[in-house]
Design a protein around this motif. Structure first.
Motif, PDB file in Angstrom:
ATOM      1  N   THR A 222       0.827  -1.330  -0.002  1.00 18.72           N
ATOM      2  CA  THR A 222       0.058  -0.147   0.144  1.00 18.72           C
ATOM      3  C   THR A 222       0.829   1.369   0.079  1.00 18.72           C
ATOM      4  OG1 THR A 222      -0.160  -0.172   2.368  1.00 18.72           O
ATOM      5  CG2 THR A 222      -1.996  -1.257   1.186  1.00 18.72           C
ATOM      6  N   GLN A 223       2.001   1.194   0.598  1.00 17.35           N
ATOM      7  CA  GLN A 223       3.009   2.405   0.785  1.00 17.35           C
ATOM      8  C   GLN A 223       3.273   2.912  -0.648  1.00 17.35           C
ATOM      9  OE1 GLN A 223       3.223  -0.585   2.375  1.00 17.35           O
ATOM     10  NE2 GLN A 223       4.360  -0.137   4.227  1.00 17.35           N
ATOM     11  N   LEU A 224       3.505   1.769  -1.623  1.00 19.85           N
ATOM     12  CA  LEU A 224       3.981   2.191  -2.940  1.00 19.85           C
ATOM     13  C   LEU A 224       2.918   2.600  -3.885  1.00 19.85           C
ATOM     14  CD1 LEU A 224       6.716  -0.638  -3.545  1.00 19.85           C
ATOM     15  CD2 LEU A 224       7.196   1.475  -2.543  1.00 19.85           C
ATOM     16  N   VAL A 225       1.974   2.002  -3.740  1.00 23.02           N
ATOM     17  CA  VAL A 225       0.576   2.549  -4.502  1.00 23.02           C
ATOM     18  C   VAL A 225       0.263   3.871  -4.164  1.00 23.02           C
ATOM     19  CG1 VAL A 225      -1.541   1.978  -5.206  1.00 23.02           C
ATOM     20  CG2 VAL A 225      -0.251   0.201  -4.981  1.00 23.02           C
ATOM     21  N   MET A 226       0.162   4.183  -2.777  1.00 23.64           N
ATOM     22  CA  MET A 226       0.176   5.490  -2.349  1.00 23.64           C
ATOM     23  C   MET A 226       1.301   6.455  -2.644  1.00 23.64           C
ATOM     24  SD  MET A 226      -2.150   7.248  -0.174  1.00 23.64           S
ATOM     25  CE  MET A 226      -2.925   6.294   1.048  1.00 23.64           C
ATOM     26  N   GLY A 227       2.279   5.996  -2.486  1.00 25.63           N
ATOM     27  CA  GLY A 227       3.383   7.012  -2.868  1.00 25.63           C
ATOM     28  C   GLY A 227       3.213   7.326  -4.376  1.00 25.63           C
ATOM     29  N   ASP A 228       2.910   6.399  -5.376  1.00 29.05           N
ATOM     30  CA  ASP A 228       2.708   6.666  -6.770  1.00 29.05           C
ATOM     31  C   ASP A 228       1.571   7.571  -6.859  1.00 29.05           C
ATOM     32  OD1 ASP A 228       4.629   4.952  -7.614  1.00 29.05           O
ATOM     33  OD2 ASP A 228       3.529   3.435  -8.173  1.00 29.05           O
ATOM     34  N   LEU A 229       0.377   7.591  -6.175  1.00 29.71           N
ATOM     35  CA  LEU A 229      -0.845   8.217  -6.424  1.00 29.71           C
ATOM     36  C   LEU A 229      -0.411   9.671  -5.808  1.00 29.71           C
ATOM     37  CD1 LEU A 229      -3.510   5.939  -4.860  1.00 29.71           C
ATOM     38  CD2 LEU A 229      -3.287   6.979  -7.099  1.00 29.71           C
ATOM     39  N   ASN A 230       0.509   9.975  -4.663  1.00 28.52           N
ATOM     40  CA  ASN A 230       0.987  11.421  -4.407  1.00 28.52           C
ATOM     41  C   ASN A 230       1.681  11.973  -5.061  1.00 28.52           C
ATOM     42  OD1 ASN A 230      -0.527  12.251  -1.669  1.00 28.52           O
ATOM     43  ND2 ASN A 230       0.604  10.334  -0.829  1.00 28.52           N
ATOM     44  N   LEU A 231       2.650  11.127  -5.754  1.00 30.51           N
ATOM     45  CA  LEU A 231       3.897  11.685  -6.755  1.00 30.51           C
ATOM     46  C   LEU A 231       3.258  12.258  -7.829  1.00 30.51           C
ATOM     47  CD1 LEU A 231       6.599  12.169  -7.502  1.00 30.51           C
ATOM     48  CD2 LEU A 231       6.785   9.860  -8.537  1.00 30.51           C
ATOM     49  N   TYR A 232       2.030  11.727  -8.365  1.00 32.33           N
ATOM     50  CA  TYR A 232       1.291  12.095  -9.624  1.00 32.33           C
ATOM     51  C   TYR A 232       0.368  13.302  -9.332  1.00 32.33           C
ATOM     52  CZ  TYR A 232       2.865   8.362 -13.110  1.00 32.33           C
ATOM     53  OH  TYR A 232       3.563   7.697 -13.737  1.00 32.33           O
ATOM     54  N   LYS A 233      -0.018  13.142  -8.111  1.00 27.77           N
ATOM     55  CA  LYS A 233      -0.876  14.363  -7.452  1.00 27.77           C
ATOM     56  C   LYS A 233       0.041  15.431  -7.552  1.00 27.77           C
ATOM     57  CE  LYS A 233      -3.558  16.017  -3.997  1.00 27.77           C
ATOM     58  NZ  LYS A 233      -4.165  16.040  -2.523  1.00 27.77           N
ATOM     59  N   ALA A 234       1.229  15.390  -7.168  1.00 30.89           N
ATOM     60  CA  ALA A 234       2.134  16.555  -6.916  1.00 30.89           C
ATOM     61  C   ALA A 234       2.470  17.145  -8.052  1.00 30.89           C
ATOM     62  CB  ALA A 234       3.556  15.841  -6.169  1.00 30.89           C
TER      63      ALA A 234
END
Length: 700
Positions: A222-234
């Motif tokens: 979950t940490q990696l998928v969340m990281g990707d979501l936040n990175l694209y949001k950024a």
């Protein structure tokens, strides 16, 4: 317990131009890879394996295209004449409706299975005596997989229907569903994943024979998928707060206890390198190739080549001689070769001298094997032409695809995305360290913290703990030095063995931390910078030559006499004046040596005083100027390009490149960041200056 046949799967969804869309043609009967839709509830421990198996099996249907859509459309590979028309369409950015890699129903098949599972699972089922919930970990995984699949949909199609309930009837297939673009998908699934963030991976019940071979590497942390979501949001919103969250997400996985007790994800010192002995001799024939390709998450594919879920990447990136010889369809592009070739390799020879490798020192055999510049291209790629009778066989192997599994996440990719997020968040020096030395508390103390002194900055940096006993870099101790009129903190001593963490550029380009031309320290565009104090620092004096060191203590007269007698000289013939001359010469050499030592100490002291004066002036300037947005932006641009290049050198062929370029175009709000690199391979890529051309048309 086996999956029920003739169950509902989500198939193709026709996009509408409005904010809502209905999904027709949704019934796909007779598929085995689905979960129960016969009114049952998942409430037994034995259900957990078979239910997750259906979802994992459906991921096989989109795994190959996940790689190809992210790689073939970008600039690091080209396709050969023998490639299929579908593959050529991807490469030419001209994907038609009938293209085999453009079928949205396969994504929604996975999504519907996830929705079915989440609608049927009993989240309260478990062993009350042990406070154990049977499906806690599996529920988290299903949410994580669904979020990852929707992110892929957003990246490929741009705007898609958001369906979070199972489609189990004809009526439901014609219902209207809201249309979500990439930003809306990120926002939605960031919130959706929060309750499940950091939950352990599933541990399957031993009675579930069908999934006894499922490993943790098939799961989506979950940490990696969340990281990707936040990175694209950024990137979509130029949001530094989201970038900070993304960096924390990736870090959370790196040190996650769920990986196993005391088992962090380390950027290990697997590298392809010229040995110290070869650098000393100048005969560079073949490097030590230690670039191990490991992964965190991979989709396990069928091993049988006649299976529908066989890993086709094995025969697209590599030649095949299983039946009739077939050359590889996908080859490294001229752009990748050029990028790799222009990297400057720097390393220490066996005399501990720093050597810059010149192409003139590289053997012709090594050059033919692509060992020029960065060594990873030649390590992952081999190519030869073999004559067999009247036929020539073009034999290419991309070793990353010589396996059955299709990699989704791998360790160095995670570190590079964390570096990217750190840079966007406003910490280019932090991101730089990921590339040069690797991360440990020691590196952060000396290479990061001195440049960020506000309470907010230090609070953020202190979140990242890379215990020195677990993360060991080449650096042993630090002191301030000045290079090119800029202050930095460099290791005064370095380890040659016993370290387990390296900067990622060290994976193929030698000791990057010692290369003054790699990521040079940016100087500010400011007249207030203390250049005068920097220029006043004397050069470091050369070490004293040991040949001037007195070789022995003063020999007494009695000792002198015994020496002379042993040499056969009569005691009566001992000349006391000879001894006096000897003693004087010795005393003179001692005095001269002591004078040289004194002079050296005075020069070193003067240098230390000048460095201290420059440090004081630098810190005074830093407190006012370094935090300026202009300076940070200048360093961010330099470091971002280095990270992007490193993502190409390290992650080529893995399906990331198109999206790595896309994030740059979004973050810098400059579509040419995507179009220009690809235009070097394909002039028609100029159409990517229009964002509507980034995405595929939805085809059933």
């Amino acid at each position: 317990m086996k999956a029920t046949k003739n169950l509902i799967l989500l198939a193709a969804c026709a996009l509408a131009m409005g904010s809502l869309s209905s999904c027709d043609d949704m019934l796909d009967m007779g598929n085995d890879h689905v979960i129960y839709t016969d009114g049952r509830t998942l409430d037994k421990m034995s259900d957990q394996g078979t239910s997750l198996l259906g979802i994992l099996q459906q991921l096989q249907g989109i795994a190959v295209r996940t790689n190809l859509l992210g790689e073939v459309r970008a600039d690091l590979v080209s396709v050969g004449d023998n490639a299929t028309s579908d593959l050529k369409e991807l490469s030419n950015l001209d994907v038609q409706d009938g293209n085999a890699y453009n079928s949205i129903k396969d994504y929604y098949g996975v999504i519907n299975n996830c929705n079915l599972y989440l609608s049927m699972v009993d989240s309260t089922a478990g062993n009350a005596n042990r406070n154990e919930k049977y499906f806690k970990e599996e529920i988290a995984q299903v949410h994580s997989i669904r979020a990852w699949v929707y992110l892929q949909l957003g990246l490929v199609y741009g705007r898609v229907p958001l369906v979070t309930v199972p489609i189990v009837s004809k009526t439901a297939s014609f219902a209207e569903y809201p249309m979500y673009d990439l930003q809306a998908l990120c926002d939605y699934f960031i919130q959706d994943l929060k309750p499940y963030y950091g939950i352990e991976m599933p541990t399957f019940h031993s009675a579930v024979a069908q999934v006894s071979n499922l490993s943790r590497t098939a799961m989506f942390p979950t940490q990696l998928v969340m990281g990707d979501l936040n990175l694209y949001k950024a990137c979509l919103t130029q949001d530094k707060a989201a970038a900070k969250e993304a960096a924390k997400n990736y870090y959370d996985y790196i040190v996650w206890s769920g990986r196993g007790a005391n088992n962090p994800l380390i950027a290990r010192n697997y590298r392809s390198m010229w040995t110290p002995a070869s650098l000393y001799s100048g005969r560079l024939l073949s490097p030590d190739a230690m670039v191990v390709h490991t992964f965190v998450t991979a989709v396990p594919m069928d091993s049988a080549s006649n299976s529908a879920n066989y890993n086709q990447l094995r025969t697209l990136y590599c030649y095949s001689d299983v039946s009739a010889f077939k050359p590889a369809s996908i080859v490294p592009s001229a752009q990748l070769r050029e990028l790799s070739g222009r990297q400057q390799y720097v390393g220490y020879d066996s005399e501990n001298r720093l050597v810059e490798v010149s192409p003139d020192n590289i053997s012709e055999i090594a050059k033919r094997n692509n060992y020029v510049g960065d060594l990873r291209l030649g390590t992952y790629y081999s190519h030869q032409v073999r004559n067999e009778g009247i036929e020539e066989h073009d034999m290419q192997i991309i070793y990353k695809h010589y396996i059955d599994n299709i990699v989704i996440y791998q360790p160095y990719q995670i570190y590079l995305r964390m570096a990217e997020a750190l840079n966007y968040a406003g910490y280019p020096r932090f991101a730089r360290t990921v590339l040069t030395t690797g991360l440990s508390d020691l590196e952060i103390e000396y290479q990061v913290k001195p440049f960020y002194q506000s309470e907010e900055d230090l609070a953020f940096i202190n979140y990242f703990k890379f215990n020195n006993t677990q993360f060991t870099t080449v650096s042993e101790r630090y002191s301030p030095v000045v290079i090119n009129n800029a202050i930095s903190y460099y290791a005064r001593t370095r380890r040659t063995t016993g370290y387990n963490t390296i900067g990622i550029h060290m994976r193929g380009s030698g000791d990057a931390y010692a290369n003054e031309n790699y990521l040079p320290l940016a100087l500010p565009d400011s007249t207030d910078y203390p250049f005068e104090a920097a220029n006043a620092i004397p050069e470091q004096p050369a070490p004293l030559d040991s040949k001037y060191r007195p070789s022995a203590a003063a020999i007494s007269y009695d000792r002198w006499r015994l020496v002379m007698e042993a040499a056969g000289t009569a005691a009566s013939a001992i000349n006391e004046k000879a001894y006096e001359r000897y003693l004087k010469n010795y005393n003179d050499s001692v005095a001269r040596w002591e004078g040289m030592q004194q002079e050296y100490a005075e020069k070193m002291q003067a240098r230390s005083v000048a460095i201290a004066a420059f440090e004081n002036a630098w810190h005074e300037w830093h407190s006012q100027a370094y935090a300026s947005p202009t300076l940070i932006a200048k360093e961010q641009a330099s470091v971002d390009q280095a990270i992007l290049d490193e993502q190409a050198l390290e992650l080529a062929y893995e399906g990331n490149r198109f999206y790595d370029l896309m994030r740059r175009a979004l973050w810098w709000n400059d579509n040419s960041r995507l179009s220009t690199p690809i235009s070097k391979r394909l002039p028609a890529a100029s159409k990517l200056n229009d964002r509507t051309n980034w995405y595929l048309r939805i085809s059933k």
